[in-house]
Design a protein around this motif. Sequence first.
Motif, PDB file in Angstrom:
ATOM      1  N   ASN A 146      -6.525   4.447   4.894  1.00 14.44           N
ATOM      2  CA  ASN A 146      -6.268   5.504   4.511  1.00 14.44           C
ATOM      3  C   ASN A 146      -5.810   6.506   5.369  1.00 14.44           C
ATOM      4  OD1 ASN A 146      -6.109   4.800   1.614  1.00 14.44           O
ATOM      5  ND2 ASN A 146      -8.349   5.653   1.248  1.00 14.44           N
ATOM      6  N   LYS A 147      -6.617   6.462   6.591  1.00 13.47           N
ATOM      7  CA  LYS A 147      -6.592   7.528   7.593  1.00 13.47           C
ATOM      8  C   LYS A 147      -5.043   7.109   8.321  1.00 13.47           C
ATOM      9  CE  LYS A 147     -11.242   8.461   9.127  1.00 13.47           C
ATOM     10  NZ  LYS A 147     -10.899  10.172   9.085  1.00 13.47           N
ATOM     11  N   LEU A 148      -5.022   6.182   8.486  1.00 20.16           N
ATOM     12  CA  LEU A 148      -3.590   5.590   9.031  1.00 20.16           C
ATOM     13  C   LEU A 148      -2.254   5.922   8.234  1.00 20.16           C
ATOM     14  CD1 LEU A 148      -1.606   4.036  10.994  1.00 20.16           C
ATOM     15  CD2 LEU A 148      -2.468   1.903   9.687  1.00 20.16           C
ATOM     16  N   LEU A 149      -2.353   5.659   6.760  1.00 21.17           N
ATOM     17  CA  LEU A 149      -1.413   5.989   5.860  1.00 21.17           C
ATOM     18  C   LEU A 149      -1.127   7.568   5.784  1.00 21.17           C
ATOM     19  CD1 LEU A 149      -1.494   3.238   3.470  1.00 21.17           C
ATOM     20  CD2 LEU A 149       0.014   3.238   5.130  1.00 21.17           C
ATOM     21  N   ALA A 150      -2.095   8.284   5.756  1.00 25.58           N
ATOM     22  CA  ALA A 150      -2.630   9.522   5.417  1.00 25.58           C
ATOM     23  C   ALA A 150      -1.538  10.428   6.627  1.00 25.58           C
ATOM     24  CB  ALA A 150      -3.768  10.153   5.489  1.00 25.58           C
ATOM     25  N   LYS A 151      -1.775   9.999   7.822  1.00 21.50           N
ATOM     26  CA  LYS A 151      -1.139  10.466   9.164  1.00 21.50           C
ATOM     27  C   LYS A 151       0.358  10.114   9.095  1.00 21.50           C
ATOM     28  CE  LYS A 151      -1.724  12.758  12.971  1.00 21.50           C
ATOM     29  NZ  LYS A 151      -2.197  14.285  12.875  1.00 21.50           N
ATOM     30  N   LEU A 152       0.502   8.841   8.578  1.00 20.92           N
ATOM     31  CA  LEU A 152       2.081   8.452   8.643  1.00 20.92           C
ATOM     32  C   LEU A 152       2.877   9.575   7.535  1.00 20.92           C
ATOM     33  CD1 LEU A 152       3.672   6.051   9.717  1.00 20.92           C
ATOM     34  CD2 LEU A 152       3.428   4.988   7.338  1.00 20.92           C
ATOM     35  N   PHE A 153       2.188   9.852   6.705  1.00 14.76           N
ATOM     36  CA  PHE A 153       2.867  10.688   5.593  1.00 14.76           C
ATOM     37  C   PHE A 153       2.849  12.137   6.025  1.00 14.76           C
ATOM     38  CE2 PHE A 153       2.105   7.476   2.500  1.00 14.76           C
ATOM     39  CZ  PHE A 153       3.453   7.560   1.908  1.00 14.76           C
TER      40      PHE A 153
ATOM     41  N   SER B 111       0.776  -1.287  -0.089  1.00 11.05           N
ATOM     42  CA  SER B 111      -0.088  -0.087   0.105  1.00 11.05           C
ATOM     43  C   SER B 111       0.885   1.131   0.032  1.00 11.05           C
ATOM     44  CB  SER B 111      -1.032   0.151   0.948  1.00 11.05           C
ATOM     45  OG  SER B 111      -1.756  -0.793   1.026  1.00 11.05           O
ATOM     46  N   ILE B 112       1.960   1.331   0.741  1.00  3.40           N
ATOM     47  CA  ILE B 112       2.916   2.509   0.813  1.00  3.40           C
ATOM     48  C   ILE B 112       3.504   2.864  -0.479  1.00  3.40           C
ATOM     49  CG2 ILE B 112       5.025   3.303   1.839  1.00  3.40           C
ATOM     50  CD1 ILE B 112       4.118   1.972   4.416  1.00  3.40           C
ATOM     51  N   ASP B 113       3.773   1.563  -1.169  1.00  3.76           N
ATOM     52  CA  ASP B 113       4.479   1.587  -2.708  1.00  3.76           C
ATOM     53  C   ASP B 113       3.273   2.163  -3.582  1.00  3.76           C
ATOM     54  OD1 ASP B 113       6.845   0.668  -4.116  1.00  3.76           O
ATOM     55  OD2 ASP B 113       5.292  -0.124  -5.325  1.00  3.76           O
ATOM     56  N   GLY B 114       2.157   1.950  -3.234  1.00  8.89           N
ATOM     57  CA  GLY B 114       1.089   2.414  -4.151  1.00  8.89           C
ATOM     58  C   GLY B 114       1.075   4.307  -4.023  1.00  8.89           C
ATOM     59  N   LYS B 115       1.060   4.478  -2.755  1.00 10.97           N
ATOM     60  CA  LYS B 115       0.941   5.682  -2.340  1.00 10.97           C
ATOM     61  C   LYS B 115       2.057   6.682  -2.781  1.00 10.97           C
ATOM     62  CE  LYS B 115      -2.644   4.786  -0.104  1.00 10.97           C
ATOM     63  NZ  LYS B 115      -3.314   3.513  -0.438  1.00 10.97           N
ATOM     64  N   PHE B 116       3.337   6.138  -2.722  1.00  9.51           N
ATOM     65  CA  PHE B 116       4.298   6.788  -3.279  1.00  9.51           C
ATOM     66  C   PHE B 116       4.364   6.945  -4.905  1.00  9.51           C
ATOM     67  CE2 PHE B 116       6.804   6.181   0.397  1.00  9.51           C
ATOM     68  CZ  PHE B 116       7.349   7.435   0.860  1.00  9.51           C
TER      69      PHE B 116
END
Length: 826
Positions: A573-580, A316-321
Motif C-alpha cells: 500500500n505504501k508503494l502504490l500510494a506513493k506511485l499515485f 493490484s493497480i487495477d483494484g486501486k483504480f
Amino acid sequence: MKLTSLLLILSLFITSCSSVQFGKPGMAIPSVERLPASSVEEIAYYLSVDKFKYYLNEYSVAQEGKIPEPIIKYLRSLDVQDIMKMNLDTESLKDANNYDKIIWDLLKDEKLTDGVTQTQLKWGYNFFKTKLNEAFNLAPSKLDIALTMPSTSTDINTGTVLNPEILAPEDMTLDSGHYISNRTTRAIFWEANENNRPIEFHLGDSREFLKELKDKNGELLYEVKPFAKNYNKIYIIQYPGEKTYRYAITNIGGQDRLDHLSHQISLSNFSGGKLKSKVIVKGDIKKFHAAKAEEHAMQLRLLPKADRVIIGQKESIDGKFNIFWKMGALKNYYQSNRAAFEKKVESLGTKEREKFFMMMNSVGGHEAIFKDKKIIEDAYALFETEFTKDPSMLPGKFKLYNYDNFTIEMCDYVFEGNDGKPVRWRVVSNVWGDEVIPIAQALKNTGHTNVTYMGTAGAFANKEYKVGDLVSPAKVRDGEAALQMMSQPMKIEGAKYGGTVEHVGSPFEESHAWLAKAQARSEFVEVETSYLRRIFNGPKDNLEIFLLISDILGSETETLAHATSSKRKNSQNKLLAKLFERDSKGIPAATKYTPPTQLEGIKNLVLRTLEKKTPAFRYYAYSSLKGNKNLTQQEILAFAEKKASFTDSFLLDRLVKIGEVIHEMKKSYPEAGEFEVAFSKSLVEGTWNPKEDKLAVTFKAKSPQSEKVMKEALKENQAFLDKMKAFAVIDVKTAIDDPSMVWLKVPEKTDPDFLVKIYSLSGFKNAGLYKNVTYNGNVTLDFLPTSQTENALEAFYQGKGAVPAVKGLDVGGTCMEAMSRLMKIL
C-alpha cells in the motif's frame, strides 16, 4: 500424381541443393496408431503416487504439533520409491479421500498408532482433497485447430536436442520435489526417463503448438492436469509411425522458463544417473523474442505514448483504480443530492461513516483509502440501484484497454494529473525472467524510458531483512558485473534503500554452492531486474526498482506463508500510494477522451455504432467508410444493413484454409524465396467481405516450367480447392499485372496462419485490430485504441509489372524497412 509428389518434383526441378527431404512420390504418410487405454496406466499410476506424496508433505506440515512427533518424522521420511515398494492399491491411490485411511494403515504397520485414534489423525481439509482430485490426472483436451489439408511433413524430430544439466535434489536450497509436484508433477519425468520417452518443449502459444503438431500429422491424446492451473500446459501426443506416445510441454516464452523446466527432468530422476529421455526444443528463443519485440513495437508506435510505464503489480493497480472509480461515482451522487446521500450512508455505522468522509476528502491520503477500501465498496453497494437508473452519474473509465497474450498482459490507464493535464500509465504484468525482454526492448525502442518496476525477491539470511520488507536496490548483478542503478527512486516511508540484487533464472539454480557465492556479494535475488537494467541503460533512462521481500533463503520460517498479511499489504500500500501521489492531485479523476485526429473519430464512431457486430465486420465497415469525412451514424447503419454480415471465425477459417495451400507450397521449396505469393489488395486494406467477395491468390512462379508444374499440383488437388471456390480463386502466373493485387516474397518459414497474420497486422496498422489466441488455440479479434495509423501496403509489392530491383538486391518494393519488419513478425 498427388500434391505432395508434384511439389517434390517442382522442388527438385528448381534446386538440387535441398536441405529438406520429403517422402517418395506417392508414399502414404503413416497414420497414428490409436493407443489402448492400458498404455497410459503407468503414467496414471505415477501421477497417483506423486499426488499421494504431495499430500503427505502438506499433511505433515498441517498436523505438526497436533499429533505425535514420531508420526510426523515417519511420514516425512517416506520417499517416492518407498511408496512404490509398498504396492498400495492403485485405485485407492487415485482418490485423495482415501489418503487418511492409507496413512492410518501405514502407521499401524509401523506400530505408531499407540495413544491416537484414526479419527484424531484424519485431516478434515476436504477442499484441498477436492483440488487434489482435480489434478494429477489425465483428461481429454479441448485443444484443437481447424486444419483440413494433409501435411507433407514426415520428420517428427526437427528441433534442437537439449541435454539437461544433471542436478541433485540434495544440492538444492529448496524442496525441489514438492515444488515440481505443485507446478508440473514429477510423474511425467519419472515415466519418461524409465521408458526412454521423448519430451518436447514448445515455444510460443497454444496455437503455435497445435500448428506444429498438425504439421507433423500428430495427434493430441490427453492433457496432463497439474495442481497449478496457471502453469505451462502439458500434453500426451503421438506421431505417425510411432507405436507409443511422447510428452509435450507448451507455452514457453523464454530461456529462463525453458531452463527451469529442463532442470525438473534431472531433479525428478529416480536413480540420479544418466537421463534416458530425448529432449527436443521446438522453436528458437532469439527469433521468437525478436518477432515479439517487433510486434510490441508496432503496437506501441501506434498507441499514444505513455507518461509512465509500470511493470508488475498490475492486478493490484487495477483494484486501486476500481476503488477510485467508485469514489468518483459516490462524489457525483453526493454533489447532486446531498441529503439523500447522507441518509443512505447512515447504515455504514458511525466509525465507518467518519472514515468514509475523511477518505472522500483525501484526508490521510491514498494509503488510508487502500487500507479501508471495504468501506468504499460497502458505500458503493448502497447506491448501485440509483446508478443503474441514472448511469450519467458514473464517471468515465480509467482503463482504456486490456491486451493479453500468453507472456504479457498490458493496459493503459488515463487520469487527471497534478497540472490538470491527462496522465497515461502503461501497466505491464510481471512475467518470468527473460520473457520480459521483448516488451522491455519494444518500450525502449519507442521512447518509453520512464519505468517503474515492482517485483518480489528473496533476501539472503543474516542481512537484516524480513519477509514483507520493501527494498530498492542500489546495484544489479548481470552475470559477474555489478551495475549501478542510475536513477533516484521515490522516497517511501519504511522502505529500505541500497544493497545488490542477484539474478537467478530458476529456483533450481539456487544450490548450496550458489548460495554461498551469492550471499557473500549480494543481499537479494530476483528474476527480471537484470534484464531491465541491461535494456534501460542510457543516460536518459529513468528505471526505478522496488522489490517486496517474499522469503529469506535457507529459512524454513521466513517465507511468504509465515509473514503476516498486514505487513505485506502495508508495504504494498505504501508503494502504490506513493506511485499515485506522485502523478495525481488528490484522488485520481478520469478524463474525458477526445480523438486526436478526424480519422480516429470516424473509427470510434463506426465501432460504437456497430458495437453489437463482430470485430472483423466492424473493421470491414470502417475500412470501407473511412474516406467519408462527414460520416454519420445513419450512413454506417445503412452500410451494415446492405452488406452481408460475417463473424470473426467465418473470415479467419477461410484465411486459414487458403493459408494451408500456401504453406504446403512453401514447404516444397527448401530455399527461401523461390516464389512469391500475390493476393487481393482488399485483404490488406480491410475491405474484403468473405461472404460477398472471392479472394484472389496467385503463386508467382520464376519460370514457365515452374508455372506448369505448380498449376498441375493445384489441379491434382482440385478436391480441396473446390471447398474454397465460394471465397477464393487460386492460380499460378509468372507475372502479376493486376493493380488490385499485392504480393511479397514468401518468408523463410510459413504456417497455415500466413494470411491470418497479414490480415491482423494490416488491420492493426489500419485500425488497431489485433488477434489473440485462446487457451484452445483459436484466434479471436479485438481492438486497441490506437491514435495513429501506418500505411499497411508499404510492406508489400504493388502496382503493375515486374518487381523493381533495389540496389542490386533480389527484392524490391516501396518500403524495404516495412518489408523487413513484416518478415520478422511473420
